[in-house]
Structures are given as structure tokens and as C-alpha cells.
Design a protein around this motif. Structure first.
Motif, mmCIF file in Angstrom:
data_model
loop_
_atom_site.group_PDB
_atom_site.id
_atom_site.type_symbol
_atom_site.label_atom_id
_atom_site.label_comp_id
_atom_site.label_asym_id
_atom_site.label_seq_id
_atom_site.Cartn_x
_atom_site.Cartn_y
_atom_site.Cartn_z
ATOM 1 N N GLY A 28 -7.075 -2.077 -0.446
ATOM 2 C CA GLY A 28 -8.482 -1.375 -1.197
ATOM 3 C C GLY A 28 -8.058 -2.129 -2.310
ATOM 4 O O GLY A 28 -7.554 -1.797 -3.208
ATOM 5 N N ARG A 29 -9.750 -1.860 -2.907
ATOM 6 C CA ARG A 29 -10.434 -1.790 -3.952
ATOM 7 C C ARG A 29 -10.172 -0.587 -5.102
ATOM 8 O O ARG A 29 -10.086 0.240 -4.984
ATOM 9 N N ILE A 30 -10.011 -0.637 -6.463
ATOM 10 C CA ILE A 30 -10.125 -0.525 -7.805
ATOM 11 C C ILE A 30 -11.775 0.726 -7.467
ATOM 12 O O ILE A 30 -12.009 0.405 -7.339
ATOM 13 N N ARG A 31 -11.526 2.275 -7.934
ATOM 14 C CA ARG A 31 -12.992 2.688 -7.226
ATOM 15 C C ARG A 31 -13.563 2.675 -8.220
ATOM 16 O O ARG A 31 -13.614 1.917 -9.714
ATOM 17 N N GLY A 32 -15.174 1.790 -7.855
ATOM 18 C CA GLY A 32 -15.985 1.630 -8.644
ATOM 19 C C GLY A 32 -16.187 -0.318 -7.944
ATOM 20 O O GLY A 32 -17.582 -0.983 -8.347
ATOM 21 N N LYS B 119 1.179 -1.354 -0.019
ATOM 22 C CA LYS B 119 -0.161 0.689 0.311
ATOM 23 C C LYS B 119 0.551 1.455 -0.166
ATOM 24 O O LYS B 119 0.404 2.267 -0.718
ATOM 25 N N LYS B 120 1.982 1.089 0.666
ATOM 26 C CA LYS B 120 2.394 2.712 0.964
ATOM 27 C C LYS B 120 3.834 2.546 0.091
ATOM 28 O O LYS B 120 4.362 4.130 -0.116
ATOM 29 N N GLN B 121 3.988 1.587 -0.751
ATOM 30 C CA GLN B 121 5.392 1.934 -1.881
ATOM 31 C C GLN B 121 4.730 1.761 -2.456
ATOM 32 O O GLN B 121 5.045 0.222 -3.068
ATOM 33 N N ASP B 122 4.817 3.212 -3.965
ATOM 34 C CA ASP B 122 3.835 2.662 -5.260
ATOM 35 C C ASP B 122 5.048 2.217 -6.146
ATOM 36 O O ASP B 122 5.282 1.311 -7.015
ATOM 37 N N ASP B 123 6.688 2.164 -5.514
ATOM 38 C CA ASP B 123 7.685 1.274 -6.346
ATOM 39 C C ASP B 123 6.993 -0.329 -6.052
ATOM 40 O O ASP B 123 7.806 -1.473 -7.027
ATOM 41 N N ILE B 124 6.957 -0.481 -5.596
ATOM 42 C CA ILE B 124 6.177 -2.498 -5.052
ATOM 43 C C ILE B 124 5.217 -3.124 -5.933
ATOM 44 O O ILE B 124 3.693 -1.991 -5.976
ATOM 45 N N ASN B 125 5.217 -4.063 -6.489
ATOM 46 C CA ASN B 125 4.290 -3.972 -7.966
ATOM 47 C C ASN B 125 3.266 -4.894 -7.442
ATOM 48 O O ASN B 125 2.400 -4.665 -8.211
ATOM 49 N N LEU C 147 -8.490 -5.184 -6.666
ATOM 50 C CA LEU C 147 -7.550 -4.682 -6.141
ATOM 51 C C LEU C 147 -7.011 -3.825 -6.308
ATOM 52 O O LEU C 147 -6.249 -3.735 -7.412
ATOM 53 N N LYS C 148 -6.243 -2.850 -5.915
ATOM 54 C CA LYS C 148 -5.013 -1.012 -6.683
ATOM 55 C C LYS C 148 -4.194 -2.655 -7.178
ATOM 56 O O LYS C 148 -3.399 -1.985 -8.070
ATOM 57 N N LYS C 149 -3.260 -3.145 -6.491
ATOM 58 C CA LYS C 149 -2.288 -3.107 -6.859
ATOM 59 C C LYS C 149 -2.580 -4.863 -7.187
ATOM 60 O O LYS C 149 -3.211 -5.651 -5.986
ATOM 61 N N PRO C 150 -2.012 -6.402 -7.993
ATOM 62 C CA PRO C 150 -2.160 -8.079 -8.176
ATOM 63 C C PRO C 150 -1.643 -8.703 -7.219
ATOM 64 O O PRO C 150 -0.791 -7.900 -5.950
ATOM 65 N N GLY D 170 -7.121 -8.202 3.603
ATOM 66 C CA GLY D 170 -6.118 -7.930 4.054
ATOM 67 C C GLY D 170 -6.047 -6.994 3.092
ATOM 68 O O GLY D 170 -5.471 -5.533 2.561
ATOM 69 N N GLY D 171 -6.453 -7.767 1.733
ATOM 70 C CA GLY D 171 -6.435 -6.955 0.544
ATOM 71 C C GLY D 171 -7.675 -6.117 0.538
ATOM 72 O O GLY D 171 -7.419 -4.352 -0.198
ATOM 73 N N GLN D 172 -8.783 -6.237 1.218
ATOM 74 C CA GLN D 172 -9.841 -5.046 0.758
ATOM 75 C C GLN D 172 -9.677 -4.081 1.900
ATOM 76 O O GLN D 172 -9.687 -2.460 1.987
#
Length: 346
Positions: free
Chosen positions: A117-121, A91-97, A291-294, A111-113
Motif C-alpha cells: 500500500g501507498r503512503i496516505r495521499g 505488510k503484516k509484521q510491524d517489526d520488519i522494516n 510506499l508505507k515501507k522502503p 505488489g508494492g501498491q
């Protein structure tokens, strides 16, 4: 570099299998940078058993471990655990994919939710499994265990999520989508399935091809099969059990007599090819879509090869921009304009 988090303490065979799988994946993809979360001494001891590029590995010390008996909502509070610490880093580090785990499914979904967090919508994330099919490829079964009870809008979103995954993960450019039902005809099924059929038929951006019966997941002409998590999980476990039964019977019969053993010697290459085609682990694990990342969930009993395949799959969907593809499909689907169907059903 593509940075992938691996929950080194997750699963029945951790940390041996998770670490070995991470090393294997790093050898196969030189762009990977792997962050192992877990008890540092135990993880390092396993790493020391392998030859690996030390510049592409990192260990984050996590003293706690989530076991299968932990209640998911309580497990999320274990911030010192390898899985939850992984989610916070993601969540906190943008460079972790991406993140890969073979640990608790419930804790992973929670933990994912709650953390990532979820993709918007997106209403609910869904577990999407890649099932070997008779065409030599895979059929994506979405959902296969995250949501036991679903509404029309959720099932329609599952179709959108899995269609984007089919393109980003498996290069299927116009995936055919089916709705898991107890018959192929449009009028079959309960009210939820009937109304979802109507909604899917009007969605933009997906190639809806009608109802799919259980046998169609492996034998039909569908690339994506949409299901509620209860039905999807029953279907998945049934197929896994059937596969193990067939292989078990074959092994028993081929060792039952001298003539059978001789026959096996002539057929072993064909049997090996068949086992490879029916291998549920060749993709690795189920992707928690939405989710916002895979985030990929491997089976608890995963072997190193399965963990490696999960890591490679995570890298593939990141390279092919899965998350932006989902956002684009959601925006253009027209789902929010089908309120007359959704509201009637719900």
C-alpha cells in the motif's frame, strides 16, 4: 535490530548473488537481521558456502518463483513466491522494516501498491535511482520507470518524495530540485512540463531550482531531477549505455599496443578511482518511493556487492525515518491548495 527482507530468488544470479550479498551486508552492519525468502534447500545450500552469524539470519520457505515473463497483476496472485510472500510479511509484521529484490520490476511495483500500500495521499509510487554526478555525489532521478504517463500532481509529489529521500538517504539537507525538460528556460517543454514548473515553483518544503536538461543529471547542480517514468527511464538507460561505452573503449584502447599497456600501468589508479565515481551500483538499486515501507529494486544482473549496497541503503533510510519525513513534507507542501494549476492542466 533492523529487519530486512531479501527476495533470495529474485534476479538473474539468484540465489547465489542474493545470499552472498546478504551475508556481506550482515558483516558490514551488525544491527541487521536478514530474512531470506525463497526455496529453503537452495537458499540454505548457498548460505552454507559462507561464514555468517546464524542468529541474524532466517529463511522463509517459498516454493514459487516469479519470472520475467509473468504478467505483474497475475504474478501478485502467486502468494507462494519469494517476492509476494515477502510483501505479505512486510505488510503484516510491524517489526520488519524493508524489502530488497532484484526480481521483476512490474511484479514489485504491483505488489508494492496492491499488498503493502501507498503512503496516505500519494497518487503513485515512483522508482527513484541514484545517479553518480560530477561533484562526487549522486543526483536522484525520480521517476525512472514506474509511471510512463504522469499528471501535474504526480510530478509534484515525485519532487516531494525524492527531496525527503535526499535528506534521509544521503544527508543532503536542502536538496535542489530540477524538472527534466528539453531546455532550461521557464517557457520550454510541452504543456505538462510548463504547468508542472509553475506548480513546483509554488510548493512549500522543496528547493525548486528550475528546469534540468538531460546532461544536468550528471553534470548540473541538481540533487533531485523529476521526470515522468518514460522520459526518466530513457535518460537512465542512455547514461548507463554511455558509461559502458566509455569503459569499453578505454579497455580496448589500453590493450591495443605495447605503449598503451605501459601507459595503463601509470594510469590504473586514476582509472580505478574514475570507475568508482561512475559506479551506478554503489547505492545498490532504485527505491520505490511512496510506499508505507522502503522497497528497493536492484538490477536483475546484480552482483553480491550491489545486493549488499541495496540492503545497507534500506537500513539507512529506515534509521533516518524516511517514511515519516515524506508524510511531513506532503502535509506541509500546500499541493492541495494549487488546484487552479493542477485542474487547468488536467
Amino acid at each position: 535490530m533492523i529487519k530486512i527482507l531479501v527476495d533470495a530468488m529474485g534476479g538473474d544470479n539468484a540465489p547465489q548473488a542474493t545470499v552472498a550479498g546478504a551475508v556481506l551486508a550482515s558483516r558490514q552492519d551488525k544491527e541487521l537481521y536478514i530474512i531470506l525468502t525463497g526455496r529453503k534447500d537452495a537458499v540454505q545450500a548457498e548460505l552454507d558456502k559462507h561464514k555468517y552469524d546464524k542468529s541474524r539470519f532466517e529463511i522463509v520457505d517459498c516454493p514459487d518463483v516469479i519470472d520475467m515473463n509473468d504478467v505483474p497483476t497475475e504474478a501478485v496472485k502467486k502468494k507462494g513466491s519469494s517476492l509476494i510472500q515477502g510483501f505479505w510479511l512486510l505488510k503484516k509484521q510491524d517489526d520488519i522494516n524493508a524489502l530488497v529484490t532484484a526480481g521483476s520490476t512490474g511484479a514489485m511495483i504491483a505488489g508494492g501498491q496492491l499488498i503493502l500500500g501507498r503512503i496516505r495521499g500519494v497518487k503513485r509510487p515512483a522508482l527513484c535511482a541514484a545517479i553518480p554526478n560530477s561533484r562526487g555525489g549522486v543526483t536522484l532521478l525520480n521517476d525512472c520507470g514506474a509511471n510512463a504517463e504522469c499528471k501535474i500532481e504526480m510530478l509534484c509529489q515525485f519532487a516531494i518524495l525524492a527531496s525527503a529521500y535526499a535528506k534521509a538517504g544521503f544527508n543532503i539537507q536542502n536538496p535542489k530540485v530540477g524538472l527534466l525538460n528539453n531546455g532550461a528556460e521557464e517557457h520550454k517543454g510541452d504543456p505538462l512540463r510548463q504547468q508542472t514548473y509553475q506548480c513546483l515553483n509554488k510548493l512549500n518544503g522543496i528547493n525548486f531550482a528550475g528546469n534540468a536538461e538531460g546532461r544536468d543529471i550528471m553534470l548540473g547542480d541538481f540533487d533531485v531531477v523529476v521526470a515522468d517514468g518514460f522520459s526518466g527511464n530513457v535518460a537512465l538507460k542512455s547514461m548507463e549505455g554511455c558509461g559502458k561505452l566509455i569503459l569499453g573503449v578505454m579497455k580496448k584502447e589500453f590493450s591495443s599496443s605495447l605503449s598503451s599497456k605501459i601507459g595503463y600501468l601509470f594510469m590504473r589508479k586514476a582509472i580505478k578511482r574514475m570507475r568508482g565515481q561512475l559506479d551506478f551500483d554503489k547505492v545498490g538499486g532504485a527505491l520505490l518511493l511512496g510506499l508505507k515501507k522502503p522497497v528497493i529494486k536492484s538490477h536483475g544482473s546484480s552482483k553480491p556487492e550491489t545486493i549488499a549496497n541495496s540492503i545497507k541503503n534500506a537500513a539507512t533510510v529506515h534509521r533516518n525515518a524516511l517514511i515519516p519525513a515524506i508524510e511531513q513534507l506532503l502535509e506541509g507542501s500546500g499541493l492541495d491548495q494549487l488546484s487552479e494549476i493542477i485542474n487547468v492542466g488536467e
